[in-house]
Enzyme design. Structure first.
Site, PDB file in Angstrom:
ATOM      1  N   ASP A  78       0.834  -1.211   0.000  1.00 34.15           N
ATOM      2  CA  ASP A  78       0.000   0.000   0.000  1.00 34.15           C
ATOM      3  C   ASP A  78       0.865   1.256   0.000  1.00 34.15           C
ATOM      4  O   ASP A  78       2.040   1.230   0.380  1.00 34.15           O
ATOM      5  CB  ASP A  78      -0.949   0.010   1.192  1.00 34.15           C
ATOM      6  CG  ASP A  78      -0.217   0.077   2.529  1.00 34.15           C
ATOM      7  OD1 ASP A  78       0.730  -0.711   2.717  1.00 34.15           O
ATOM      8  OD2 ASP A  78      -0.592   0.902   3.380  1.00 34.15           O
ATOM      9  N   GLU A 145       0.097  -1.046   5.671  1.00 31.50           N
ATOM     10  CA  GLU A 145       1.176  -0.686   6.595  1.00 31.50           C
ATOM     11  C   GLU A 145       1.074   0.775   6.997  1.00 31.50           C
ATOM     12  O   GLU A 145       1.348   1.135   8.150  1.00 31.50           O
ATOM     13  CB  GLU A 145       2.537  -0.957   5.926  1.00 31.50           C
ATOM     14  CG  GLU A 145       3.740  -0.749   6.836  1.00 31.50           C
ATOM     15  CD  GLU A 145       4.298   0.678   6.819  1.00 31.50           C
ATOM     16  OE1 GLU A 145       5.149   0.997   7.669  1.00 31.50           O
ATOM     17  OE2 GLU A 145       3.869   1.478   5.953  1.00 31.50           O
TER      18      GLU A 145
END
Length: 479
Positions: A78, A145
């Protein structure tokens, strides 16, 4: 024509460009997760994709490396989606508009997502290359994350045999991170009672502070407005009878509070004015090197609720005066490393309670627990409670690390100087993996990225080339 097709290493930049064509902001990673799984399926590689979207791809050892210890290569899929004020791109639906001048890579008007797309690209380049020598290669790609390491928290690590891990999630070339803090949010809740009190309603404010990240900048000596407010309220209470209506300050648990304010009802308003003036002089002297702009002000106010009674006022001031805050212990193994700290980040007052939210950090889990116990003990005496949430493990420094030694050796040969070996007082995914994989030997590193999490983000091409060369040689020597 691909924008990055002339950049070396070609496989790395080709996969990075393919990834950038797919929207992959935090909480929007299904498409990129499916793309990774399809990559593995197309090459007949072992692949595990969980319900969150985390992906593990495993490539067996190349010839001659069958007896070598497996290696984990890890990064997150991400990215933070930010864009310039005039950018109209829909980052939830559209890919990035890449650009390069041959020396750097960026995305027009948006974040680039090299944090941590470059880790994904390098892992795919290794998985895709039949000629590159390596031990059993376990590539782990986590989701979300950037919003709390959510993918790593729930990742099933049972497919992983490796106990040495290269984490490519650093933006400073030449820096090897080998330890990080674990942490949690400990919320202290103090019930309060209210009763009428005759006096002058005043608003006290502490502001003009720099603030900063409670991990990275906790060692800078900067004032915490919430703690300074406790000190101010105590000083005022020694000069005149007062009742507290409410006290509020700080915006985020993990940020050093820059401003805090309290509404009080005081028996002697002139005394309050004198104490505030004295406290401003005191703080300007104490914080002259770190927070020269600190201010303490007092203004007329309107008490929108009945003030707390005498006992609740005293207990609240005690909480803000006696609670631990800031650095609690430095590391004895790594010079300059904050080992254990806590930060009163958010202070709020409701009708029936005062809430003080602390961000607790330590690279030693037992010391993190010790701070929770100290806060719990204090709150028990005051008649309140302490609630822990979002707990994640620390990554303790390993005095003996074969992986670190190998990486330092290869880096020194290739660069002509040794890398910086550092620890950070903040959380990274390595801590999550260290908690799940006992005995994990791990190093975090990466190429130079500038202004990550902003639309000005750039990735240095030459740095990517050097980092790739480093990774390839480390793998070759893992025989």
């Amino acid at each position: 024509m691909a924008v990055l097709e002339n950049l070396e290493p070609k496989r790395v930049f080709a996969f990075f460009e393919q990834m950038c064509a797919i929207p992959h902001g935090s909480r929007n990673t299904k498409q990129i997760s499916d793309w990774l799984k399809a990559f593995a399926d197309a090459r007949g590689l072992e692949v595990h994709q969980d319900s969150l979207g985390n992906v593990i791809i495993i490539k067996e050892a190349s010839a001659g490396y069958e007896q070598a210890e497996p290696v984990i290569f890890q990064g997150h899929m991400d990215m933070v989606c930010e864009k310039a004020p005039d950018c109209t791109r829909d980052m939830a639906r559209e890919g990035l508009e890449l650009a390069t001048d041959g020396e750097t890579v960026w995305a027009n008007g948006t974040t680039l997502g090299a944090d941590d797309g470059i880790a994904v690209a390098m892992a795919l380049a290794i998985l895709d290359d039949p000629a590159l020598p390596h031990p059993r290669f376990e590539a782990v790609f986590t989701v979300d994350e950037e919003i709390g390491m959510l993918g790593a928290v729930d990742l099933d690590v049972s497919p992983l045999r490796g106990r040495r891990m290269m984490n490519l999630d650093s933006e400073d070339e030449g820096v090897f991170t080998v330890s990080c803090a674990g942490g949690n949010i400990t919320r202290c809740v103090l019930p309060v009672a209210r009763a009428p009190f005759a006096g002058e309603a005043l608003r006290l404010s502490v502001g003009g502070l720099q603030g900063g990240h409670s991990g990275v900048e906790i060692d800078k000596g900067r004032g915490n407005a919430n703690m300074l407010m406790g000190r101010l309220l105590y000083a005022v209470s020694q000069s005149t009878d007062l009742r507290l209506v409410g006290v509020d300050g700080g915006l985020k648990d993990n940020a050093i509070a820059q401003e805090s304010s309290a509404v009080i009802v005081a028996a002697d308003g002139a005394a309050v004015q004198r104490v505030c003036a004295q406290m401003q002089d005191t703080l300007k002297n104490e914080l002259r090197s770190t927070d020269a702009g600190v201010s303490v002000t007092v203004q007329p106010a309107e008490a929108t609720a009945a003030p707390m009674d005498a006992a609740s006022t005293q207990k609240t001031i005690c909480l803000l005066t006696c609670a631990p805050n800031g650095i609690q212990e430095m590391s004895y193994e790594i010079d300059g490393l904050v080992q254990t700290s806590l930060n009163l980040g958010v202070l709020t007052t409701g009708e029936q309670e005062v809430s003080a939210s602390f961000c607790v950090r330590s690279s030693v889990d037992t010391q993190k627990q010790m701070l929770v116990e100290r806060l719990s003990c204090l709150m028990a005496v005051l008649g309140g409670s302490a609630e822990v949430s979002g707990d994640y493990p620390g990554w303790e420094f390993q005095k003996d690390s074969a992986l670190r030694d190998l990486m330092v050796e290869v880096y020194t040969e290739q660069y002509g100087s040794a890398p910086a070996v550092e620890a950070i007082h903040a959380g990274v995914e390595c801590g999550m993996f260290a908690g799940k994989l006992p005995g994990l030997d791990c190093v975090s590193f990466g190429p130079n990225l500038s202004e990550i999490h902003t639309f000005r983000e750039h990735m240095d091409v030459a740095s990517v080339q050097r980092t790739w060369k480093l990774v390839v040689e480390i793998l070759r020597r893992m025989k």
